[in-house]
Scaffold this motif. Structure first.
Motif, PDB file in Angstrom:
ATOM      1  N   TRP A  36      36.248 -41.664 -12.787  1.00  0.00           N
ATOM      2  CA  TRP A  36      35.987 -40.708 -11.705  1.00  0.00           C
ATOM      3  C   TRP A  36      36.365 -39.328 -12.246  1.00  0.00           C
ATOM      4  O   TRP A  36      37.513 -39.098 -12.628  1.00  0.00           O
ATOM      5  CB  TRP A  36      36.838 -41.067 -10.496  1.00  0.00           C
ATOM      6  CG  TRP A  36      36.708 -40.145  -9.324  1.00  0.00           C
ATOM      7  CD1 TRP A  36      37.330 -38.956  -9.142  1.00  0.00           C
ATOM      8  CD2 TRP A  36      35.901 -40.352  -8.157  1.00  0.00           C
ATOM      9  NE1 TRP A  36      36.977 -38.409  -7.933  1.00  0.00           N
ATOM     10  CE2 TRP A  36      36.108 -39.245  -7.304  1.00  0.00           C
ATOM     11  CE3 TRP A  36      35.053 -41.370  -7.757  1.00  0.00           C
ATOM     12  CZ2 TRP A  36      35.471 -39.134  -6.083  1.00  0.00           C
ATOM     13  CZ3 TRP A  36      34.423 -41.258  -6.535  1.00  0.00           C
ATOM     14  CH2 TRP A  36      34.632 -40.143  -5.706  1.00  0.00           C
ATOM     15  N   ILE A  37      35.402 -38.420 -12.318  1.00  0.00           N
ATOM     16  CA  ILE A  37      35.634 -37.091 -12.866  1.00  0.00           C
ATOM     17  C   ILE A  37      35.417 -36.083 -11.750  1.00  0.00           C
ATOM     18  O   ILE A  37      34.328 -36.019 -11.170  1.00  0.00           O
ATOM     19  CB  ILE A  37      34.688 -36.804 -14.043  1.00  0.00           C
ATOM     20  CG1 ILE A  37      34.847 -37.887 -15.123  1.00  0.00           C
ATOM     21  CG2 ILE A  37      34.952 -35.423 -14.638  1.00  0.00           C
ATOM     22  CD1 ILE A  37      33.844 -37.798 -16.240  1.00  0.00           C
ATOM     23  N   GLU A  38      36.435 -35.302 -11.437  1.00  0.00           N
ATOM     24  CA  GLU A  38      36.328 -34.387 -10.323  1.00  0.00           C
ATOM     25  C   GLU A  38      36.674 -32.964 -10.747  1.00  0.00           C
ATOM     26  O   GLU A  38      37.457 -32.734 -11.673  1.00  0.00           O
ATOM     27  CB  GLU A  38      37.235 -34.833  -9.175  1.00  0.00           C
ATOM     28  CG  GLU A  38      38.709 -34.915  -9.527  1.00  0.00           C
ATOM     29  CD  GLU A  38      39.537 -35.576  -8.435  1.00  0.00           C
ATOM     30  OE1 GLU A  38      38.944 -36.181  -7.527  1.00  0.00           O
ATOM     31  OE2 GLU A  38      40.776 -35.499  -8.498  1.00  0.00           O
ATOM     32  N   LYS A  45      32.002 -30.753 -15.630  1.00  0.00           N
ATOM     33  CA  LYS A  45      31.972 -32.216 -15.446  1.00  0.00           C
ATOM     34  C   LYS A  45      30.779 -32.824 -16.168  1.00  0.00           C
ATOM     35  O   LYS A  45      30.909 -33.791 -16.920  1.00  0.00           O
ATOM     36  CB  LYS A  45      31.910 -32.548 -13.943  1.00  0.00           C
ATOM     37  CG  LYS A  45      33.057 -31.983 -13.119  1.00  0.00           C
ATOM     38  CD  LYS A  45      32.989 -32.429 -11.673  1.00  0.00           C
ATOM     39  CE  LYS A  45      31.762 -31.893 -10.932  1.00  0.00           C
ATOM     40  NZ  LYS A  45      31.782 -30.425 -10.801  1.00  0.00           N
ATOM     41  N   THR A  46      29.606 -32.266 -15.916  1.00  0.00           N
ATOM     42  CA  THR A  46      28.390 -32.826 -16.492  1.00  0.00           C
ATOM     43  C   THR A  46      28.361 -32.664 -18.000  1.00  0.00           C
ATOM     44  O   THR A  46      27.946 -33.564 -18.732  1.00  0.00           O
ATOM     45  CB  THR A  46      27.164 -32.151 -15.858  1.00  0.00           C
ATOM     46  OG1 THR A  46      27.273 -32.251 -14.452  1.00  0.00           O
ATOM     47  CG2 THR A  46      25.881 -32.812 -16.298  1.00  0.00           C
ATOM     48  N   VAL A  49      30.584 -35.289 -19.561  1.00  0.00           N
ATOM     49  CA  VAL A  49      29.961 -36.611 -19.591  1.00  0.00           C
ATOM     50  C   VAL A  49      28.879 -36.662 -20.662  1.00  0.00           C
ATOM     51  O   VAL A  49      28.770 -37.643 -21.417  1.00  0.00           O
ATOM     52  CB  VAL A  49      29.393 -36.961 -18.206  1.00  0.00           C
ATOM     53  CG1 VAL A  49      28.600 -38.259 -18.267  1.00  0.00           C
ATOM     54  CG2 VAL A  49      30.519 -37.089 -17.189  1.00  0.00           C
ATOM     55  N   ASP A 141      26.074 -37.976 -10.968  1.00  0.00           N
ATOM     56  CA  ASP A 141      26.651 -36.659 -10.732  1.00  0.00           C
ATOM     57  C   ASP A 141      26.637 -36.322  -9.245  1.00  0.00           C
ATOM     58  O   ASP A 141      25.734 -36.752  -8.515  1.00  0.00           O
ATOM     59  CB  ASP A 141      25.816 -35.622 -11.490  1.00  0.00           C
ATOM     60  CG  ASP A 141      26.673 -34.491 -12.036  1.00  0.00           C
ATOM     61  OD1 ASP A 141      27.845 -34.412 -11.672  1.00  0.00           O
ATOM     62  OD2 ASP A 141      26.143 -33.696 -12.827  1.00  0.00           O
ATOM     63  N   THR A 171      30.882 -38.148 -11.001  1.00  0.00           N
ATOM     64  CA  THR A 171      31.481 -36.819 -10.929  1.00  0.00           C
ATOM     65  C   THR A 171      31.401 -36.340  -9.494  1.00  0.00           C
ATOM     66  O   THR A 171      30.484 -36.696  -8.759  1.00  0.00           O
ATOM     67  CB  THR A 171      30.781 -35.803 -11.860  1.00  0.00           C
ATOM     68  OG1 THR A 171      29.538 -35.387 -11.268  1.00  0.00           O
ATOM     69  CG2 THR A 171      30.529 -36.388 -13.230  1.00  0.00           C
TER      70      THR A 171
END
Length: 914
Positions: A36-38, A45-46, A49, A141, A171
């Protein structure tokens, strides 16, 4: 996932890249995971990834990326369907078939939106098949824009990610936090996975990034970006050429090729992603003329070519193009885009989204289109439909012909979404203003169901009776309203005779009108009456007839599911467990079945994730929710999981119990509470609680008290309460006597009689019966009671044998409390199990720890069958199969399906040598 925030220079994020690299490396060993990327928009974020997944792409793994946007939140599953490339024109036949199956699911007239569980299982099954083919990455995303059904599907995938070579990456922006979003984030942590919070770049990192971009920004200007990499990049570029004051316009002028600006402004109206055909239609431009313009935008990096559609690389650029349009022009373009999309066969939610953005309620064309598509739109995108319909309906409170259709569709949508408080005044208004008798009757149907959903059964009956008093009702709606009245009379007030009269009238009218829905609805009420009277043979024939009507009609998914559940209950009442186990049901009904079959882990899998994660339209009414929490609580209590049991008991206690239907569904909760009281050393309180439930069944209630009466009699006997013991026996005798076809109550009577008389004969008969039909939980309890009676009768050897088998069967369910209770009861009579090999019966690891079902599934995994294939062959849900696979992995000490297969092959070779 498109690299919409890709940075020309990479700065920082070493720890986060390390976490991504570890997750990708784990896939090579068959280990799944979730990340989980916040962080805020533009924080990277993108880009993180995209960079972190480069090794996965290089290794040839399946890497599927996508994103959610605000419009997809109103369209169930759309973001994930796009992510896994499910569409009717997919070159992959599996994906095409799933897309077509999803599109064919439509609302039948006169019923709310269908449960989405089938759609979730279809997509989850495809993902499982992808993982069988090789390591798979799903990266999504902007999950803050997901719809409720997509959240459920992502949770479904999360629960099996560690059993498959599957890496799930999401994300998310940090705010606003929806309840579903918080639950999903918590589930990631609960499953032992990682949450990566991307902080803003530090001042030194920001300076390094700007220097790497060959730009110069004063420190005070860098502070404006607040460490956001995207903003830093754009500020640096804009400052170099245009200055800060004209940032949005400067970005467009500097980044967007001059010849494509106007075309891209039109494309911006269509959203972040769009089809070329949509731009062609909206701009009224020939393809040959538009092609070089779009190619130039792609070459400049403004648009990304995603095959079936184009996509803006940077939301900031798309927003700047969109904002440059005058407000009135934007509204006109959205209206025109809706018309163009509708004319070219565009997806309904996209058309509706354009109409919503146009902000022109009352538009003649829009109302005509919406009136024609409202029913389908409510099924496809209920939230979007409610928003759009509400705006139009409230703009025109005195509806014309189209307005009446829209008002009716809105009332149905609100009922389907469980928004009873909103649906009631809406439907009342519709009853008053709808121009046609059939529309008024349908509005009354919605009104009554909404009132009943709020626990206002008396008002529901009054509303239906008032409508039935009219002379202008169409026959179809008179029959449906009569069936509805019958349902309220039986399930609300327990008035069986009145319900029988109303349902019989409804049935005759529906049959004369050739209405499958009305016919089946009336038959289901008659089924309920038969069940209340314990005429289970007639009940089965009645519900089978209802299902035949619904299969002929080909619609009405909700009512068909209800009828399947009804049939399952009747098969259980008739002790036809093998047939019941093959019934096509899921959710609460399947969980109850698996509870009695002793397959408790499967039962919990059917009931879904933990309380904080659970949201499901089918459980917004109290009845199923009471049962769901009750089954979960009782399993937890019997397994000595005190905290989980109390959590479900608290949730169940918060639900209202106002109707006969509610009272019928509370028995598992009461039994769970009684178990906890026994565990706390308060058996008399447990006895009083059971007596209150089981000895006071109100007229018209279907409550199956016979399945719990042996528990009441056991406690009464142990506590020397002969009057209560006799009352329990008398009640069970009455239940058994009411059965026109011998069923569960008759066997329960044998248990009660054997306990009451301390006679092993009836108990032995009950044991043999349960052994023959496969009722595992009743079998274990009967063996325990038989052991006690044998011990009292001076036969310790036979008592020990019965106790040992009872404990062995309890251990298969992990019923630790039952084991302690059984051993304690026999210890009072001087009987102990002794040691037979490993104490406790079943092993906890290795092949001997696997249940029969787990052994079968392990063999099928080794044979290369997919999760959906195993599920279909064993009449289980894919979710239950995944739960079994998880248990197999733990017991065998392996990490993937491939390793399961290896263990199976080694075991087979050993058997051949032996």
């Amino acid at each position: 996932m498109v690299s919409r925030t890709a940075m020309a220079v990479w700065v920082g994020r070493a720890a986060e890249l390390g976490a991504l690299a570890a997750a990708v490396e784990g896939l090579a060993c068959g280990n799944g995971a979730a990340l989980w990327i916040e962080g805020e928009a533009g924080i990277g974020k993108t880009a993180l990834v995209a960079r972190g997944l480069a090794p996965a792409r290089a290794a040839g793994y399946q890497v599927l990326t996508g994103f959610a946007e605000p419009l997809t939140r109103r369209t169930p599953l759309q973001a994930i369907l796009d992510l896994v490339r499910i569409c009717p024109r997919s070159p992959d036949p599996r994906r095409a078939r799933i897309a077509i199956a999803l599109r064919e699911r439509r609302l039948g007239p006169g019923e709310p939106a269908a449960d989405r569980a089938a759609e979730i299982e279809l997509v989850a099954g495809l993902v499982a098949e992808l993982c069988v083919a090789g390591p798979t990455v799903l990266a999504l995303d902007d999950v803050q824009h997901l719809d409720e059904t997509s959240f459920l599907l992502w949770q479904r995938l999360l629960r099996v990610a560690d059993e498959l070579p599957l890496l799930l990456i999401t994300t998310c922006r940090p705010a606003p936090r929806r309840r579903e979003l918080c639950a999903l984030r918590a589930a990631v942590l609960r499953h032992g996975n990682s949450v990566l919070s991307l902080a803003p770049l530090t001042e030194p990192e920001a300076a390094e990034l700007v220097r790497g971009l060959a730009g110069q920004l004063p420190e005070r200007v860098r502070e404006l970006a607040m460490g956001n990499p995207l903003f830093l990049r754009e500020l640096a570029e804009a400052a170099r050429f245009d200055g800060l004051a004209r940032l949005p316009a400067a970005l467009v002028e500097r980044l967007v090729p001059e010849g494509s600006v106007e075309v891209l402004r039109m494309a911006a109206v269509l959203g972040e992603a769009f089809a070329v055909t949509e731009v062609l239609a909206l701009t009224r431009t020939a393809a040959a003329e538009l092609a070089p313009v779009l190619r130039e935008a792609v070459d400049a990096g403004i648009l990304l070519d995603r095959g079936s559609h184009l996509e803006f690389r940077y939301p900031l650029i798309r927003q700047a193009l969109y904002d440059a349009l005058p407000t009135a022009l934007r509204a006109a373009l959205h209206r025109e885009a809706a018309q163009v999309l509708a004319a070219t066969g565009g997806d309904l939610p996209r058309v509706a989204g354009q109409l919503l953005a146009a902000g022109q309620p009352g538009d003649a064309w829009a109302r005509e289109w919406l009136a024609a598509q409202a029913t389908v739109l409510v099924g496809r995108a209920p939230e979007l439909a409610i928003e759009l319909l509400t705006r139009d309906v409230e703009h025109a409170p005195a509806p014309d012909e189209h307005g009446a259709i829209l008002l009716l569709a809105l009332a149905w949508a609100e009922l389907s979404a469980g928004r009873y408080e909103q649906a009631v005044p809406r439907a009342r208004h519709g009853v008053a203003v709808a121009p046609r008798a059939g529309q008024r009757a349908e509005m009354c149907f919605v009104l009554a169901r909404s009132l009943f959903g709020l626990g206002r059964g008396t008002e529901a009956v009054t509303a239906v009776r008032q409508m039935l008093s009219r002379n202008d009702l169409p026959v179809i709606w008179r029959s449906r309203l009569l069936a509805s009245l019958a349902m309220f009379q039986r399930a609300g007030a327990g008035e069986v005779e009145a319900a029988e009269h109303s349902a019989t009238q409804a049935l005759h009218l529906a049959e004369s009108a050739g209405d499958p829905f009305g016919t089946a609805y009336a038959l289901i009420v008659l089924w309920a009456n038969c069940s209340v009277r314990r005429d289970h043979g007639t009940a089965l024939a009645t519900v089978d007839r209802a299902l035949a009507e619904l299969r002929t009609g080909g619609e009405h998914a909700d009512l068909r599911a209800y009828a399947e559940d009804a049939r399952l209950l009747t098969l259980q009442n008739l002790d036809r467990w093998a047939e019941a186990a093959q019934a096509p049901v899921a959710g609460v009904s399947a969980a109850v079945l698996r509870y009695w079959l002793g397959r408790w882990s499967e039962a919990l899998a059917e009931l879904g994730p933990a309380l904080a994660d659970f949201s499901h339209a089918g459980l917004r009414d109290p009845g199923p929710a009471l049962c769901r929490h009750g089954v979960s609580a009782l399993i937890a209590a019997r397994r000595d999981h005190r905290e989980a049991a109390e959590e479900h008991l608290r949730a169940g206690a918060a639900l209202p119990i106002t109707t006969a239907g509610d009272r019928e569904n509370r028995d598992f909760l009461v039994l769970a509470r009684s178990v906890l009281l026994e565990q706390d050393g308060e058996p008399r309180a447990a006895l009083a609680l059971l007596a209150e439930l089981l000895l006071a069944r109100r007229p018209g209630e279907m409550s199956l008290s016979h399945q719990w009466l042996p528990d009441l009699l056991r406690l009464a006997t142990e506590l020397a309460e002969p009057d209560l013991a006799l009352a329990a026996l008398t009640a069970c005798r009455a239940e058994a006597g009411a059965e026109t076809t011998p069923g569960r109550a008759g066997v329960a009577l044998q248990r009660c009689q054997g306990l009451f008389d301390r006679d092993p004969g009836p108990l032995r008969a009950a044991v043999e019966h349960y052994r023959a039909v496969g009722a595992a939980v009743d079998l274990a309890a009967s063996l325990e009671d038989l052991a006690v009676v044998l011990a009292i009768g001076g036969e310790p050897g036979q008592a020990r044998e019965a106790l040992h088998e009872a404990v062995t069967r309890y251990r298969e369910c992990a019923a630790e409390w039952d084991i302690r209770r059984a051993e304690g009861r026999l210890r009072e009579h001087g009987v102990r199990r002794g040691v037979r090999g490993r104490r406790g019966g079943r092993e906890v690891s290795g092949w001997d720890a696997l249940t029969r079902t787990e052994l079968r599934i392990a063999d099928l995994v080794a044979d290369g069958q997919s999760t959906p294939g195993i599920a279909a062959g064993l009449y289980l849900s894919p979710r239950t199969v995944q739960t079994h696979i998880s248990h197999i992995l733990a017991k065998l000490g392996v990490r993937s399906r491939v390793e399961i297969a290896g263990e199976v092959f080694r075991r087979r070779e050993g058997a051949e040598v032996g």
